[in-house]
Design a protein around this motif. Structure first.
Motif: not given
Length: 180
Positions: A129-131, A147-150, A168-169
């Motif tokens: 998802v777009l941040h 949300k992950t750390a990626c 960012q994604l």
């Protein structure tokens, strides 16, 4: 909740799907709250990209139709990419005129069920998802995603639109809950 008719997309759907996807992602109309018009310019997808994606062996695209005045109307789509231990959800949209009626939630639940039927061995769902789309991230969190750390760079070279701001994604994931 609206009664939807689900099926797999095919080559005959490409033209209609390109219109649906680009309208949902890039146009602010009707009840739309998921568009990216203010942060990304240009088409989200073209017919050639969609045909290539549909031809991938590890991908399927589900569509949802609503019967209106004895005619089926395409209202939503969602894609599943089957990876080694996960299923990536993408190409997910609801036509702006049909948003805010529970269709997205129904479509996501359908895709998650179908993923388990097709590939029961995977361990998690994932999506990007777009941040800056905090309302969309919150929606997915209400659907069980985290949300992950990626965090990855926006794919400028992928021909999916040009960012108007620094984007960012954000990867989000949801563990698979298997009964039994």
């Amino acid at each position: 909740m609206k009664a939807l008719k689900y099926r797999l997309a095919n080559a005959n759907d490409v033209k209609t799907l390109v219109v649906l996807i680009n309208q949902a992602y890039r146009t602010n109309t009707g009840r739309s709250w998921t568009n990216e018009q203010h942060i990304v310019t240009g088409d989200r997808i073209n017919a050639q990209q969609l045909k290539q994606t549909l031809a991938q062996e590890n991908f399927c695209l589900f569509i949802a139709e609503m019967v209106e005045d004895l005619e089926s109307v395409l209202v939503s789509c969602i894609g599943l990419t089957f990876l080694q231990n996960s299923v990536e959800i993408g190409t997910f949209c609801v036509a702006s005129a049909w948003q805010n009626q529970g269709i997205g939630k129904q479509m996501l639940a359908h895709a998650e069920r179908k993923a388990l039927e097709i590939f029961p061995a995977f361990q998690q769902y994932e999506m990007y998802v777009l941040h800056v789309r905090t309302e969309l991230i919150q929606y997915y969190e209400r659907c069980g995603y985290s949300k992950t750390a990626c965090v990855e760079s926006y794919p400028i070279g992928a021909n999916v639109g040009q960012p108007l701001i620094d984007l960012q994604l954000q990867q989000m994931s949801k563990p698979v809950l298997k009964l039994g």
